[in-house]
Write a protein that holds these residues in place. Structure first.
Motif, mmCIF file in Angstrom:
data_model
loop_
_atom_site.group_PDB
_atom_site.id
_atom_site.type_symbol
_atom_site.label_atom_id
_atom_site.label_comp_id
_atom_site.label_asym_id
_atom_site.label_seq_id
_atom_site.Cartn_x
_atom_site.Cartn_y
_atom_site.Cartn_z
ATOM 1 N N TYR A 1 0.895 -1.210 0.281
ATOM 2 C CA TYR A 1 0.300 0.210 -0.164
ATOM 3 C C TYR A 1 1.165 1.415 0.225
ATOM 4 C CZ TYR A 1 -4.061 -2.678 1.289
ATOM 5 O OH TYR A 1 -5.391 -2.976 0.918
ATOM 6 N N LEU A 2 1.910 1.227 0.423
ATOM 7 C CA LEU A 2 3.269 2.543 0.924
ATOM 8 C C LEU A 2 4.068 2.812 -0.148
ATOM 9 C CD1 LEU A 2 4.351 1.927 4.106
ATOM 10 C CD2 LEU A 2 2.697 3.852 4.295
ATOM 11 N N LEU A 3 4.057 2.021 -1.350
ATOM 12 C CA LEU A 3 4.918 1.794 -2.406
ATOM 13 C C LEU A 3 4.050 2.743 -3.916
ATOM 14 C CD1 LEU A 3 6.827 -1.204 -2.162
ATOM 15 C CD2 LEU A 3 7.595 0.838 -1.943
ATOM 16 N N ASP A 4 2.651 1.520 -3.929
ATOM 17 C CA ASP A 4 1.452 2.295 -4.759
ATOM 18 C C ASP A 4 0.907 3.759 -4.335
ATOM 19 O OD1 ASP A 4 2.166 -0.376 -5.661
ATOM 20 O OD2 ASP A 4 0.722 -0.539 -5.131
ATOM 21 N N LYS A 5 0.976 3.582 -3.188
ATOM 22 C CA LYS A 5 0.280 4.951 -2.853
ATOM 23 C C LYS A 5 0.300 5.758 -1.405
ATOM 24 C CE LYS A 5 -4.114 2.394 -3.071
ATOM 25 N NZ LYS A 5 -5.727 2.519 -2.671
ATOM 26 N N SER A 6 1.848 6.321 -1.725
ATOM 27 C CA SER A 6 2.505 7.071 -0.586
ATOM 28 C C SER A 6 2.484 8.399 -0.830
ATOM 29 C CB SER A 6 4.303 6.636 -0.602
ATOM 30 O OG SER A 6 4.426 6.997 -2.483
ATOM 31 N N ASP A 7 1.735 8.919 -2.075
ATOM 32 C CA ASP A 7 1.915 10.523 -2.403
ATOM 33 C C ASP A 7 0.144 10.356 -1.906
ATOM 34 O OD1 ASP A 7 0.546 8.300 -4.492
ATOM 35 O OD2 ASP A 7 0.664 10.106 -6.145
ATOM 36 N N LYS A 8 -0.650 9.708 -2.007
ATOM 37 C CA LYS A 8 -2.114 9.846 -1.747
ATOM 38 C C LYS A 8 -2.538 9.683 0.069
ATOM 39 C CE LYS A 8 -3.575 7.807 -5.712
ATOM 40 N NZ LYS A 8 -4.523 6.616 -6.285
ATOM 41 N N TYR A 9 -0.923 9.801 1.048
ATOM 42 C CA TYR A 9 -1.427 8.993 2.518
ATOM 43 C C TYR A 9 -0.480 10.403 2.924
ATOM 44 C CZ TYR A 9 -2.625 4.446 1.871
ATOM 45 O OH TYR A 9 -2.767 3.579 1.512
ATOM 46 N N ASP A 10 -0.405 10.862 4.032
ATOM 47 C CA ASP A 10 -0.227 12.320 4.641
ATOM 48 C C ASP A 10 0.778 11.693 5.462
ATOM 49 O OD1 ASP A 10 0.699 14.081 7.087
ATOM 50 O OD2 ASP A 10 -1.319 14.639 6.795
ATOM 51 N N SER A 11 2.195 12.413 5.328
ATOM 52 C CA SER A 11 3.524 11.844 5.828
ATOM 53 C C SER A 11 3.223 11.458 7.863
ATOM 54 C CB SER A 11 4.434 12.259 5.057
ATOM 55 O OG SER A 11 4.425 13.256 6.061
ATOM 56 N N ARG A 12 2.625 12.422 7.962
ATOM 57 C CA ARG A 12 2.561 11.926 9.916
ATOM 58 C C ARG A 12 1.473 10.881 9.820
ATOM 59 N NH1 ARG A 12 0.343 18.261 9.735
ATOM 60 N NH2 ARG A 12 -0.624 17.618 7.407
ATOM 61 N N ASP A 13 0.288 10.655 8.942
ATOM 62 C CA ASP A 13 -0.736 9.346 9.108
ATOM 63 C C ASP A 13 0.993 8.038 9.354
ATOM 64 O OD1 ASP A 13 -2.137 10.640 9.888
ATOM 65 O OD2 ASP A 13 -3.174 10.815 7.629
ATOM 66 N N LEU A 47 -6.571 7.539 3.006
ATOM 67 C CA LEU A 47 -7.081 8.465 2.213
ATOM 68 C C LEU A 47 -8.284 9.340 2.264
ATOM 69 C CD1 LEU A 47 -6.994 5.728 -0.412
ATOM 70 C CD2 LEU A 47 -5.143 7.581 -0.974
ATOM 71 N N TRP A 48 -8.579 9.211 2.868
ATOM 72 C CA TRP A 48 -10.168 10.037 3.750
ATOM 73 C C TRP A 48 -9.724 10.921 4.471
ATOM 74 C CZ3 TRP A 48 -11.733 10.793 9.320
ATOM 75 C CH2 TRP A 48 -12.337 11.987 9.126
ATOM 76 N N ARG A 49 -8.168 10.996 5.526
ATOM 77 C CA ARG A 49 -7.931 12.279 6.011
ATOM 78 C C ARG A 49 -7.291 12.430 5.944
ATOM 79 N NH1 ARG A 49 -7.301 10.991 12.022
ATOM 80 N NH2 ARG A 49 -4.537 12.257 11.934
ATOM 81 N N LYS A 50 -6.348 12.917 4.836
ATOM 82 C CA LYS A 50 -5.422 13.358 3.698
ATOM 83 C C LYS A 50 -6.721 14.125 2.508
ATOM 84 C CE LYS A 50 -2.023 14.472 0.432
ATOM 85 N NZ LYS A 50 -0.878 13.235 -0.316
ATOM 86 N N GLU A 51 -8.067 13.549 2.308
ATOM 87 C CA GLU A 51 -8.666 14.273 1.488
ATOM 88 C C GLU A 51 -9.204 15.372 2.609
ATOM 89 O OE1 GLU A 51 -13.451 13.538 -0.453
ATOM 90 O OE2 GLU A 51 -11.859 11.622 0.405
ATOM 91 N N TYR A 52 -9.468 14.696 3.403
ATOM 92 C CA TYR A 52 -10.644 16.043 4.800
ATOM 93 C C TYR A 52 -8.915 16.850 5.157
ATOM 94 C CZ TYR A 52 -14.881 14.498 4.066
ATOM 95 O OH TYR A 52 -16.002 14.017 3.054
ATOM 96 N N SER A 53 -7.789 16.970 5.199
ATOM 97 C CA SER A 53 -6.518 17.648 6.021
ATOM 98 C C SER A 53 -7.140 17.528 7.321
ATOM 99 C CB SER A 53 -6.916 18.749 5.404
ATOM 100 O OG SER A 53 -7.026 18.836 3.981
#
Length: 496
Positions: A1-13, A47-53
């Motif tokens: 998951y991290l390799l495929d979607k690292s740009d879609k996650y918040d690095s703090r999470d 994904l939701w946490r990054k979408e809603y900041s």
């Protein structure tokens, strides 16, 4: 998951996931230890946490009118001691243009509470009194439900629905479909006559049959009503007049004896934790998912606090009225601290406002005052802030320090109360005869507490087994009597 979607996650999470074992455990518990389902939930929530900041939500980025509406807020506790998350439906109107901002308000409150109280579960209250068709917003209700089922793991205890209008029966059948079989059991439909099965009247407004005079207003944000005890010996009441000099001197002696053990360093604290963890490993097969360590430690940036979550007091029958909080300064500077409580009329805190030197530990005695009994709704707040080396540690200096210190630099940690009915508590509890025991080290004390916890667990299991055996024997005796009665009736019929 991290390799495929690292740009879609918040690095703090991602960083928190790698460091916070409790967070990972909550995901696993919520998905019944099925790893694939757990990974899917983590992915969706990230994904939701990054979408809603979510990590950047604050009062300043949300419109003020959202807070002023009073539709969503945190206030009070249920009978099990869980915080109440209120949704006053009558203050909500469906408006597609405002929907995103309202959803962000939900996320703000949940994240605000999760960070403040370290993910302790919530009870959601849908107050549907005086609502009609204009207030029905299934999309918003679904969002609130999804926050608990998909984004915040192991964060929901129950959903109390008060006076749902008949017109919304069909709508809530749809809501049940969103919840799934596990969460459906958490739905509690109530009215004025039975809502107090779940929430005491002291936290219910008058229209729900309660006595809570709380009126929502903003600002400031609604928070626990923590207060500093009036003095270290508790409030001055008529009960104090009956206390003898000997009792006061005994309290002083107890404090002195406890302070002799203040040199517990961080190495000892860690060794105790390792002992606790090794015991947990040995008992993995029989330990329930949500069981806690006998002696747990909250590791804050300024202070390590033990116990981490609960203070164990005895009921009126057991007579255990004292608890010990151990603070360990893990910084290189003096740390000022003060202890507040939601029930200052009940408790004595010694010391309640003081400082802790670098690398040392300090014992705080919390004792019930007079004839009061501890309650699940009682809370303690420990506030700590790092002081400059030039600052003094006297009362005037501490008073001035707390007036000037920025809130952002204050560490806060909350403890809730737990009432032990009949067995030895599994936290640092002080009994009257503790101080008559020959001098022991803190390490010995903690090891004894672990042993007591294990024995308590065995006693509880034994009690449950005894109750089951008693029930079985009762049913067996009833069956024998019924069988004999049946045989008698049959024989009598044949005789006739």
């Amino acid at each position: 998951y991290l390799l495929d979607k690292s740009d879609k996650y918040d690095s703090r999470d991602v960083e928190r996931l790698q460091q916070d074992d409790k967070w990972v455990e909550n995901y696993l518990i919520w998905r019944h230890d099925v790893v694939d389902d757990t990974l899917k939930m983590i992915d969706e929530s990230f994904l939701w946490r990054k979408e809603y900041s979510v990590n950047d939500l604050s009062e300043s980025v949300l419109p003020k009118w959202l807070f002023e509406s009073g539709a969503l807020f945190l206030h009070g506790y249920d009978k099990e001691g869980y915080k109440l998350f209120w949704f006053r439906v009558k203050h909500h109107t469906k408006d597609p243009k405002q929907q995103l901002e309202k959803k962000k308000l939900v996320a703000f409150w949940l994240e605000h509470y999760a960070k403040r109280d370290h993910g302790k579960p919530l009870t959601v209250v849908f107050d549907m009194a005086e609502t009609g068709i204009s207030h029905i917003d299934l999309d918003f209700v679904r969002f609130i439900v999804n926050c608990f089922t998909d984004y915040y793991p192991n964060f929901l205890t129950k959903i109390v629905i008060f006076e749902m209008p008949w017109i919304m029966n069909a709508a809530f059948k749809i809501v049940k479909g969103w919840l799934g079989p596990d969460a459906i059991s958490m739905l509690k439909f109530t009215n004025k006559s039975d809502v107090q099965e779940y929430i005491n009247g002291e936290y219910l407004p008058p229209h729900m049959g309660g006595t809570d005079s709380f009126k929502y207003s903003y600002p400031p944000l609604v928070d626990d009503d923590f207060q500093t005890p009036l003095c270290e010996n508790g409030p001055i009441t008529s009960e104090d007049e009956h206390e003898s000099k000997e009792e006061i001197e005994a309290d002083t002696k107890e404090t002195a004896e406890l302070n002799e053990e203040q040199n517990l360093n961080q190495k000892k604290m860690n060794s105790i934790e390792q002992i606790s963890k090794s015991e947990e490993t040995d008992k993995t097969e029989i330990k329930p998912k949500n069981a806690k360590k006998a002696v747990s430690t909250f590791k804050g940036p300024l202070l390590h606090i033990s116990p981490a979550e609960e203070l164990y007091f005895g009921s009126k029958e057991t007579g255990e009225k004292k608890c010990l909080i151990v603070l360990t300064n893990v910084t290189k500077n003096t740390v000022a601290f003060k202890v507040r409580t939601t029930a200052p009329e009940k408790y004595r805190v010694k010391p309640s406002n003081s400082s802790c030197e670098p690398g040392t530990s300090l014992d705080i005695i919390v004792s019930l005052h007079g004839g009061f009994a501890a309650s699940l709704q009682d809370r303690f707040l420990i506030m700590a802030a790092e002081m400059d080396q030039t600052s003094g540690a006297g009362v005037p200096e501490l008073t001035q320090f707390w007036k000037e210190v920025p809130r952002a630099k204050v560490m806060e940690h909350r403890l809730r109360c737990h009432v032990v009915e009949s067995s030895k508590p599994s936290s640092l509890t002080l009994k009257e005869n503790t101080f008559n025991i020959p001098a022991k080290t803190n390490e010995d004390l903690h090891i004894q507490v672990i042993v007591y916890s294990f024995l308590t667990h065995l006693l509880q299991i034994n009690k449950r087994l005894q109750e089951q055996i008693d029930r079985c024997l009762w049913f067996q005796q009833l069956s024998v009597v019924l069988s004999l009665l049946s045989v008698t009736v049959v024989a009598f019929c044949f005789y006739l």
